[in-house]
Design an enzyme around this catalytic site. Structure first.
Site, PDB file in Angstrom:
ATOM      1  N   TRP A   3      -2.891  -2.763  -1.624  1.00  0.00           N
ATOM      2  CA  TRP A   3      -2.531  -4.189  -1.657  1.00  0.00           C
ATOM      3  C   TRP A   3      -3.589  -4.868  -0.816  1.00  0.00           C
ATOM      4  O   TRP A   3      -3.662  -4.674   0.401  1.00  0.00           O
ATOM      5  CB  TRP A   3      -1.140  -4.376  -1.068  1.00  0.00           C
ATOM      6  N   CYS A  26       0.835  -1.206   0.000  1.00  0.00           N
ATOM      7  CA  CYS A  26       0.000   0.000   0.000  1.00  0.00           C
ATOM      8  C   CYS A  26       0.876   1.266   0.000  1.00  0.00           C
ATOM      9  O   CYS A  26       1.932   1.279   0.610  1.00  0.00           O
ATOM     10  CB  CYS A  26      -0.932   0.085   1.192  1.00  0.00           C
ATOM     11  N   GLU A  86      10.008 -16.463  -6.034  1.00  0.00           N
ATOM     12  CA  GLU A  86       9.214 -15.244  -5.863  1.00  0.00           C
ATOM     13  C   GLU A  86       9.087 -14.442  -7.144  1.00  0.00           C
ATOM     14  O   GLU A  86       8.088 -13.780  -7.357  1.00  0.00           O
ATOM     15  CB  GLU A  86       9.726 -14.386  -4.700  1.00  0.00           C
ATOM     16  N   LYS A 131      14.630 -16.620  -4.233  1.00  0.00           N
ATOM     17  CA  LYS A 131      14.799 -15.690  -5.361  1.00  0.00           C
ATOM     18  C   LYS A 131      14.094 -16.234  -6.593  1.00  0.00           C
ATOM     19  O   LYS A 131      13.388 -15.529  -7.289  1.00  0.00           O
ATOM     20  CB  LYS A 131      16.283 -15.451  -5.700  1.00  0.00           C
ATOM     21  N   HIS A 183      14.836 -38.267   3.473  1.00  0.00           N
ATOM     22  CA  HIS A 183      13.686 -38.399   4.365  1.00  0.00           C
ATOM     23  C   HIS A 183      12.404 -37.909   3.708  1.00  0.00           C
ATOM     24  O   HIS A 183      11.495 -37.447   4.400  1.00  0.00           O
ATOM     25  CB  HIS A 183      13.964 -37.670   5.684  1.00  0.00           C
ATOM     26  N   ASN A 201      -3.277   2.948   5.051  1.00  0.00           N
ATOM     27  CA  ASN A 201      -2.395   1.765   5.039  1.00  0.00           C
ATOM     28  C   ASN A 201      -2.486   1.150   6.423  1.00  0.00           C
ATOM     29  O   ASN A 201      -2.530   1.883   7.414  1.00  0.00           O
ATOM     30  CB  ASN A 201      -0.931   2.159   4.822  1.00  0.00           C
ATOM     31  N   GLY A 202      -2.431  -0.181   6.493  1.00  0.00           N
ATOM     32  CA  GLY A 202      -2.483  -0.841   7.793  1.00  0.00           C
ATOM     33  C   GLY A 202      -3.778  -1.625   7.932  1.00  0.00           C
ATOM     34  O   GLY A 202      -4.473  -1.882   6.945  1.00  0.00           O
ATOM     35  N   ARG A 244       6.393  -1.114  -3.920  1.00  0.00           N
ATOM     36  CA  ARG A 244       5.958  -1.700  -2.643  1.00  0.00           C
ATOM     37  C   ARG A 244       4.942  -2.813  -2.842  1.00  0.00           C
ATOM     38  O   ARG A 244       4.684  -3.587  -1.934  1.00  0.00           O
ATOM     39  CB  ARG A 244       5.336  -0.609  -1.763  1.00  0.00           C
ATOM     40  N   LYS A 287       6.973  -5.155  -1.106  1.00  0.00           N
ATOM     41  CA  LYS A 287       8.354  -4.911  -0.678  1.00  0.00           C
ATOM     42  C   LYS A 287       8.448  -4.839   0.836  1.00  0.00           C
ATOM     43  O   LYS A 287       9.368  -5.342   1.449  1.00  0.00           O
ATOM     44  CB  LYS A 287       8.839  -3.602  -1.310  1.00  0.00           C
ATOM     45  N   GLU A 315      17.943 -18.940   0.279  1.00  0.00           N
ATOM     46  CA  GLU A 315      17.802 -17.661  -0.405  1.00  0.00           C
ATOM     47  C   GLU A 315      17.753 -17.858  -1.925  1.00  0.00           C
ATOM     48  O   GLU A 315      16.965 -17.192  -2.616  1.00  0.00           O
ATOM     49  CB  GLU A 315      18.951 -16.725   0.019  1.00  0.00           C
TER      50      GLU A 315
HETATM   51  C1  G6P Z   1       9.150  -8.961   1.982  1.00  0.00           C
HETATM   52  C2  G6P Z   1      10.152  -8.706   0.865  1.00  0.00           C
HETATM   53  C3  G6P Z   1      11.405  -9.534   1.094  1.00  0.00           C
HETATM   54  C4  G6P Z   1      11.993  -9.225   2.463  1.00  0.00           C
HETATM   55  C5  G6P Z   1      10.949  -9.443   3.570  1.00  0.00           C
HETATM   56  C6  G6P Z   1      11.444  -8.884   4.885  1.00  0.00           C
HETATM   57  O1  G6P Z   1       8.661 -10.265   1.899  1.00  0.00           O
HETATM   58  O2  G6P Z   1       9.576  -9.040  -0.380  1.00  0.00           O
HETATM   59  O3  G6P Z   1      12.360  -9.224   0.092  1.00  0.00           O
HETATM   60  O4  G6P Z   1      13.091 -10.052   2.691  1.00  0.00           O
HETATM   61  O5  G6P Z   1       9.743  -8.740   3.258  1.00  0.00           O
HETATM   62  O6  G6P Z   1      11.531  -7.493   4.761  1.00  0.00           O
HETATM   63  P1  G6P Z   1      12.478  -6.551   5.585  1.00  0.00           P
HETATM   64  O7  G6P Z   1      12.184  -5.179   5.033  1.00  0.00           O
HETATM   65  O8  G6P Z   1      12.071  -6.690   7.021  1.00  0.00           O
HETATM   66  O9  G6P Z   1      13.876  -6.981   5.337  1.00  0.00           O
END
Ligand code: G6P
Length: 608
Positions: free
Chosen positions: A75, A2, A488, A485, A504, A101-102, A27, A603, A481
C-alpha cells in the site's frame, strides 16, 4: 495495510505465499510481489494492481520453483504504486531481498549515507535502504547482519528477509508493525496477520518489538536485537479459517453485517451475569470506578465514531465527563490528563498506529489504559493495562460493520457499570436497560431482514453527487458513521452535520434533489430535528428519515421513512446504523464498486 507472507519448508513456496497474500487482500494494497530462491538464485516477480495479476504472471506460483521465499502486498506510502516500487527489494547483486511493512523514518539519511558509499537506488521507497544496508553489513553471518541493520533504522517495520547465501533460512523481524510466525510439519511461516497462515497452522507466535526470528524448514529460533536467544510461548488461534471466508455472501461486508446479531450477543452476554454486569477485565472495584472523574476516549475512523456515541451514553448514564479524541490529534496535542482520569482506546485491529501511539503516550504519563479491542494478541491488546475484547471474530471488509456494533455495546456495558457503581442508575432503570440490551440482537436481525426495501431506495441514489447526514446528540454520532459508510465504499461525497449547525453554512449546499438523511431517535429532540428537516426540504432536499416507530409525526416532514424498533434512547445507535450500513452497501454495489476493498483504503492503518 501492506501484507507479508513468507515460507520455508518442503513444499513449493510460491503457491503458499500467493494463497497467504490472498488472505491479506482485505488489508488494502496496490501492488504485489514475491521473491523465491530457486536453488541457485533469488527470482523476483512483481506486478501493479490486484494479486490476480501476480497469480496470472506466475501461473498460480507454478512458474516460480523453490521451497523458500517471501511475498508482499504494498500500500504505497513512499513512491507511487509501480513495479519498481513494489516489494521485494534487492541489493545490487540480487543476493539479498527484503519485504517490509511500516515506515523507515530515517531513510533519507540512510539513503544519503549509502549513496555516498556508491550504492545506487532504483526505487523511491524507504524499504530499498534496508536491502542496501543489509548488503553493506553482510559478512557471511545473516543474523548478525539483520541485527546490525535494526540498530541503524528508526521507525516501524515488519520484515521478511532472504539471503541467497543461506537459502536454508528466512528471517523475520518486527517493531511496531504486526508480525506472526508459525510452524507445521511441512515448514515454517511468516505473516503480517493470522488469516494468511491459519490454513496451515493454528499455533502462532506473536513476534515482539525488536525481535528477530530465524526460520528453517523444521524449526524457528527467536533472538533479541542483541542476538540473545529468546524463548517464546505459542498462542492457539481459536477462530476457524472459515470465519475468514465469504460463506456464500456476495461480499464480506454483507456477511459481516449479517453477523451483527451474533457479534452483539457474543460481546454482551458473557458480561451479563445474574441481572448484573460483570466486566472482569476492567479489574476495577466499585470504589475505583467511583474515583474516576474523567474518561478520555481515543480512537480512529469508525472506532472514533463509536467513541462519540460512548461519550453521550457514558455522560448520560454515569454522569462522568468524557472527552473523545481522534488518536492522530490526541498524540500531538499535549492533552491535559489529570489525576482521576482514565483512558479508553478503541480499535478493531489493535494495530492502528495513531491509537497505539496515544496508548503509549497515556501510559508514559502514568495513566492506566483500557483497550476495547477486537483482535486478540494485537499490539494494543498486549500493551493496554486492561483489555475488554469485542467478540466480533475476524473482520475482513475494509469498511467495518460488526466490529463497530460490538464496540457500541462494549461502551454501553461500561456506561452501565460506571453508572451503577456511582449510584446514577437505580435498580429499576438498570433492569430496564439490561432488558433493552438483550433485545438488541433480535432487533438488529429484524432490521437486516428489511434489506430489500433499503436496496430499492439505494438504487435511486447511485448517481448522487453529495449526500448529507444530520442528527442531534447520539443521532449526530450515528450520522457520522452513516456518512462514512457511504463515502468510503461508494465514493459519493458525503458529510455528517450536527443538525443545529446546518444554518451556519451547510444549508447553502442543498440543491434541488440533494439527499439528506435525517437521523432522529432521541424523543427529546424529535421536534428540533423535524424543524431542520423542514428547512432543507424547503430548499429542495429529498429527506430520508431514520426514526423510532412512535415518531409518526416525522412523516409530515420526510419523503421516505425507515423506522427502528423501540429501545432505550441511549441504545438507538445499534439499530439506526443498520439501515445506514445497508444503504451505503447497496449504493456501492449499484455503482459496481469494489465494496470489500475500496480504493486507497486499508483495513488496518499501521502507519501514521
Ligand atoms: C481504518 C478502517 C476503518 C477503521 C479505522 C480504525 O480506516 O478502514 O474501518 O475504523 O481504520 O481502525 P481500528 O482497527 O483501530 O478500529
Amino acid at each position: 495495510m501492506c501484507g507479508i507472507v513468507g515460507y520455508i519448508g518442503t513444499k513449493q513456496a510460491a503457491p503458499i505465499i500467493l494463497d497467504g497474500l490472498s488472505k491479506l487482500e482485505y488489508r488494502g494494497y496496490d501492488s504485489a510481489g514475491m521473491a523465491i530462491y530457486d536453488g541457485g538464485k533469488i527470482n523476483i516477480t512483481k506486478s501493479v494492481g490486484r494479486l490476480k495479476v501476480l497469480e496470472n504472471l506466475t501461473h498460480g506460483g507454478e512458474t516460480m520453483p523453490g521451497i523458500c521465499g517471501i511475498g508482499h502486498t504494498r500500500w504505497a506510502t513512499h513512491g507511487v504504486p509501480s513495479n519498481t516500487n513494489a516489494h521485494p527489494h534487492y541489493n545490487a547483486a540480487e543476493t539479498i531481498t527484503v519485504v517490509h511493512n511500516g515506515i523507515i523514518e530515517n531513510y533519507l539519511h540512510l539513503r544519503q549515507m549509502l549513496t555516498d558509499k556508491g550504492y545506487q537506488f532504483v526505487s523511491e521507497t524507504d524499504t530499498e535502504v534496508l536491502a542496501h544496508l543489509l548488503d553493506y553489513y553482510y559478512r557471511g553471518n545473516p543474523l548478525e547482519t539483520v541485527t546490525k541493520v535494526l540498530h541503524r533504522v528508526e521507525g516501524s517495520y515488519a520484515l521478511g528477509i532472504l539471503f541467497a547465501d543461506c537459502p536454508d533460512q528466512v528471517f523475520a523481524a518486527r517493531k511496531d508493525s504486526p508480525l506472526v510466525v508459525g510452524q507445521n510439519e511441512d515448514g515454517c511461516f511468516i505473516a503480517s496477520d493470522v488469516p494468511a497462515i491459519l490454513k496451515y497452522t493454528r499455533k502462532v507466535y506473536y513476534v515482539d518489538n525488536q525481535e528477530v526470528v530465524r526460520l528453517r524448514a523444521d524449526h524457528m529460533h527467536f533472538y533479541s536485537v542483541d542476538e540473545e536467544e529468546l524463548t517464546k510461548e505459542p498462542v492457539t488461534i481459536e477462530w476457524d479459517a472459515n470465519a475468514a471466508e465469504k460463506a456464500g455472501y456476495e461480499h464480506f461486508m454483507l456477511k459481516e453485517m449479517y453477523e451483527q446479531p451474533k457479534t452483539v450477543t457474543d460481546t454482551l452476554m458473557p458480561r451479563i451475569k445474574e441481572k448484573d454486569i460483570v466486566i472482569e477485565e476492567l479489574n476495577m472495584s466499585d470504589e475505583e470506578l467511583n474515583s474516576v472523574n474523567k474518561i478520555h476516549i481515543v480512537a480512529c475512523g469508525s472506532a472514533y465514531h463509536a467513541g462519540v456515541t460512548g461519550k453521550y451514553v457514558i455522560e448520560g448514564l454515569a454522569r462522568i465527563p468524557v472527552e473523545v479524541d481522534l488518536a492522530s490529534e490526541f498524540r500531538y496535542r499535549n492533552p491535559i490528563l489529570e489525576e482521576g482520569a482514565m483512558v479508553v482506546v478503541i480499535s478493531q485491529s489493535g494495530e492502528t498506529a495513531d491509537t497505539l501511539a496515544a496508548l503509549r503516550e497515556s501510559k508514559a504519563r502514568g495513566f492506566k489504559v483500557l483497550g476495547i479491542v477486537n483482535v486478540v494478541g494485537s499490539s494494543i491488546a498486549r500493551e493496554a493495562d486492561n483489555v475488554m475484547y469485542t467478540w466480533a471474530g475476524p473482520e475482513i471488509a475494509v469498511a467495518t460493520t460488526k466490529a463497530y456494533s460490538a464496540q457500541l455495546v462494549a461502551l454501553y456495558l461500561l456506561a452501565m457499570k460506571f453508572g451503577k457503581a456511582r449510584g446514577k442508575i437505580d435498580s429499576k432503570l438498570f433492569a430496564s436497560l439490561l432488558g433493552d440490551l438483550k433485545r438488541l440482537p433480535n432487533q438488529i436481525e429484524m432490521l437486516l431482514n428489511n434489506k430489500l426495501k433499503i436496496q430499492k431506495f439505494a438504487n435511486r441514489y447511485i448517481g448522487a453527487k453529495d449526500v448529507f447526514f444530520i442528527g442531534r446528540g447520539i443521532d449526530y454520532a450515528i450520522s457520522l458513521e452513516g456518512s462514512l459508510k457511504l463515502k468510503e465504499i461508494s465514493y459519493i461525497h458525503s458529510e455528517a452535520y450536527a443538525a443545529g449547525e446546518l444554518k451556519h453554512g451547510t444549508i447553502s449546499l442543498i440543491e434541488e434533489g440533494t439527499l439528506v438523511a435525517a437521523v432522529s431517535t432521541q424523543p427529546d429532540l424529535y421536534a428540533k430535528t423535524i424543524s431542520n428537516m423542514v428547512e432543507v426540504k424547503a430548499r429542495g432536499a429529498f429527506v430520508l428519515a431514520v426514526t423510532c416507530e412512535e415518531n409518526k409525526e416525522i412523516e409530515k416532514a420526510a419523503d421516505y421513512v425507515i423506522y427502528i424498533p423501540e429501545t432505550n434512547p441511549y441504545f438507538t445507535n445499534s439499530l439506526a446504523i443498520i439501515p445506514l450500513q445497508l444503504f451505503g452497501y447497496y449504493v456501492a454495489v449499484g455503482k459496481g464498486c469494489d465494496v470489500d476493498k475500496p480504493r486507497n483504503l486499508a483495513k488496518s492503518v499501521t502507519v501514521e
